[in-house]
Design a protein around this motif. Structure first.
Motif, PDB file in Angstrom:
ATOM      1  N   MET A 245     -35.141  27.296  32.342  1.00  0.00           N
ATOM      2  CA  MET A 245     -34.077  26.633  31.580  1.00  0.00           C
ATOM      3  C   MET A 245     -33.987  27.223  30.179  1.00  0.00           C
ATOM      4  N   THR A 246     -32.756  27.540  29.753  1.00  0.00           N
ATOM      5  CA  THR A 246     -32.547  28.073  28.395  1.00  0.00           C
ATOM      6  C   THR A 246     -31.681  27.110  27.590  1.00  0.00           C
ATOM      7  N   ILE A 259     -26.536  25.912  35.398  1.00  0.00           N
ATOM      8  CA  ILE A 259     -27.432  26.887  36.014  1.00  0.00           C
ATOM      9  C   ILE A 259     -26.567  27.991  36.603  1.00  0.00           C
ATOM     10  N   GLY A 260     -26.718  29.207  36.090  1.00  0.00           N
ATOM     11  CA  GLY A 260     -25.854  30.298  36.506  1.00  0.00           C
ATOM     12  C   GLY A 260     -26.029  30.704  37.959  1.00  0.00           C
ATOM     13  N   MET A 261     -27.258  30.615  38.489  1.00  0.00           N
ATOM     14  CA  MET A 261     -27.500  30.998  39.864  1.00  0.00           C
ATOM     15  C   MET A 261     -28.675  30.185  40.405  1.00  0.00           C
ATOM     16  N   LYS A 263     -30.993  28.882  44.080  1.00  0.00           N
ATOM     17  CA  LYS A 263     -31.626  29.472  45.257  1.00  0.00           C
ATOM     18  C   LYS A 263     -30.631  29.750  46.378  1.00  0.00           C
ATOM     19  N   ASN A 264     -29.631  28.888  46.529  1.00  0.00           N
ATOM     20  CA  ASN A 264     -28.687  29.086  47.624  1.00  0.00           C
ATOM     21  C   ASN A 264     -27.537  30.020  47.255  1.00  0.00           C
ATOM     22  N   GLY A 265     -27.660  30.705  46.110  1.00  0.00           N
ATOM     23  CA  GLY A 265     -26.681  31.722  45.755  1.00  0.00           C
ATOM     24  C   GLY A 265     -25.444  31.226  45.052  1.00  0.00           C
ATOM     25  N   THR A 266     -25.458  29.988  44.548  1.00  0.00           N
ATOM     26  CA  THR A 266     -24.295  29.432  43.860  1.00  0.00           C
ATOM     27  C   THR A 266     -24.706  28.880  42.496  1.00  0.00           C
ATOM     28  N   PRO A 267     -23.777  28.814  41.536  1.00  0.00           N
ATOM     29  CA  PRO A 267     -24.066  28.166  40.253  1.00  0.00           C
ATOM     30  C   PRO A 267     -24.050  26.650  40.416  1.00  0.00           C
ATOM     31  N   GLN A 268     -24.536  25.948  39.419  1.00  0.00           N
ATOM     32  CA  GLN A 268     -24.592  24.491  39.497  1.00  0.00           C
ATOM     33  C   GLN A 268     -24.460  23.882  38.109  1.00  0.00           C
TER      34      GLN A 268
END
Length: 454
Positions: A245-246, A259-261, A263-268
């Protein structure tokens, strides 16, 4: 021309010929596969094929270093080269140039891309290499065409004795290597890891129960990583995302964490309950100039491995829960309880040994107090479970935890954050109330405990 079905026992049972002579026998399974045995007892596999007016003997390898299964596999490959018009030397050269499993794994980790086009993460590379080192030593230096289905099944069977998940992961990695090799034209045979039956794995449904939360939250408040574990619980985010986390990804005024990316390959977009925002405001004052909310000294720059801190939390929580049970049974006086609480803080290993032995002597079921089976990932499941307990729909839970499935993706896409926020905050309040924490100020008091706990 002698023929027999090649097996290890049968081939070892063949007697060497007289001095100065050689014995040749042919396999009944792959008729062009032969073995030559010298008078000295050496045994060598060959592919025997007519090439024009002459007979070509293409050497495969020595027995028993090369197994019967490997010899058959390589023979089939060379015969395929012959069928395509290649000469014996070219066919043999193609086999010599074929990569080993280890070489192909290294190539895959260096060049393979994820679905979104990004490279494989260093964490995934380490995981693959560790799994390979633990379970695939027997095939590490084998040419791809030498690796047999029986060898992969043996790897799966042996690994299953220790961990069903590790065994399935090992087979999946082997399969990935062969698929990658086929995609890049390094291998043209059958994937030996295909259609190997996976172990039956029971889905994990562990989460922190209402009776456990007071002890868990108290122990978290005493940890040097209390902020990390509290935010993991309140956001339901994956451990790797919380670790990385930033501050630039946080909008504390809008209470959103981008969250830019994942585990499932999508942002959130993660909705932040007020208690999480309060904890982040307090932490901002302690992280200095680091871009990360949880700075680390390693090459990543952020926290990487919180397992030891988590183990200490679970030990304290379990022991305090046990003390409460002993006190309710009349086995501890108020003064003894006070002394026990002090020992848990000052000498946790000794306290654990002492009070667990008392529990064993009283035949107290560990299930009544032991919380050490909780994993860090269970904090994520805890939020989702409490959302369900407080009436949230499966679609809302999936949106808040960024779950992804073919059936529900369209539903998630239509949801905005308002009902998700309401669900997360309702679940958060229920968890904190069960743990004896009701206001943001109480969260600050909880986090402040680590500063005074020795």
């Amino acid at each position: 021309m002698a023929k027999l079905k090649f097996t290890k026992t049968a081939l070892l049972g063949l007697k060497p010929p007289e001095t100065g002579k050689r014995l040749a026998v042919y396999d009944t399974e792959v008729p062009k596969l032969a073995m030559r045995i010298t008078s000295a007892g050496s045994r060598t596999f060959y592919v025997v094929k007519r090439a024009g007016a002459s007979i070509a003997w293409v050497k495969l390898g020595t027995f028993p270093e090369m197994t019967v299964e490997q010899a058959r596999g390589e023979a089939q490959k060379i015969l395929g080269e012959f069928a395509s018009g290649a000469n014996p030397a070219a066919a043999r050269r193609a086999i010599r140039q074929e990569p080993t499993f280890t070489e192909m794994l290294a190539d895959m980790l260096a060049h393979k891309k994820k679905r979104d086009g990004s490279p494989i993460t260093e964490r995934t590379k380490k995981d693959y290499l560790d799994t390979s080192r633990l379970h695939m030593g027997g095939i590490a230096n084998s040419k791809l065409s030498h690796i047999t289905r029986s060898e992969v099944k043996a790897i799966h069977t042996k690994a299953s004795k220790k961990s069903a998940r590790q065994a399935d992961k090992a087979v999946a990695i082997i399969s990935s290597v062969f698929n990658y090799a086929a995609d890049h034209e390094h291998f043209s045979g059958t994937n030996p890891a295909s259609r190997i039956q996976k172990n039956a794995v029971v889905s994990r449904d562990r989460f922190a129960q209402a009776a456990e939360l007071p002890y868990l939250l108290e122990a978290i408040g005493e940890s040097s990583l209390s902020d990390f574990f509290l935010l993991s619980l309140l956001t339901g985010a994956r451990r790797s995302n919380v670790q990385a986390m930033t501050w630039r990804d946080l909008d504390l005024d809008s209470r959103i964490w981008r969250i830019g990316m994942t585990k499932n390959g999508t942002p959130q977009n993660v909705t932040l309950p007020r208690e999480a925002v309060a904890a982040l405001h307090a932490r901002k004052r302690t992280t200095g100039t680091s871009q990360f909310v949880f700075p680390g000294e390693g090459k990543t720059g952020h926290l990487v491995e919180p397992k030891k801190a988590w183990a200490a939390i679970l030990r304290r929580a379990s022991l305090r829960r046990l003390l409460g049970h002993l006190e309710s049974l009349g086995k501890l006086t108020a003064e003894e309880r006070k002394q026990a609480d002090h020992q848990i803080t000052s000498a946790p290993a000794a306290a654990e040994k002492r009070y667990r032995s008392i529990a064993d002597a009283l035949e107290i079921d560990p299930a009544l107090y032991d919380m050490t089976d909780l994993r860090i990932h269970d904090l994520r499941r805890t939020l989702g479970s409490w959302q369900a307990k407080t009436g949230a729909s499966m679609a809302i839970i999936g949106k808040s935890l960024n779950h992804k499935s073919l059936q529900s993706t369209a539903v998630y896409a239509r949801l905005d954050l308002d009902p998700v926020r309401q669900s997360v905050e309702t679940a958060t309040q229920a968890m904190l109330e069960a743990g004896g924490v009701k206001q943001p100020a109480d969260v600050m008091n909880l986090l402040a405990k680590r500063k005074t706990t020795k």
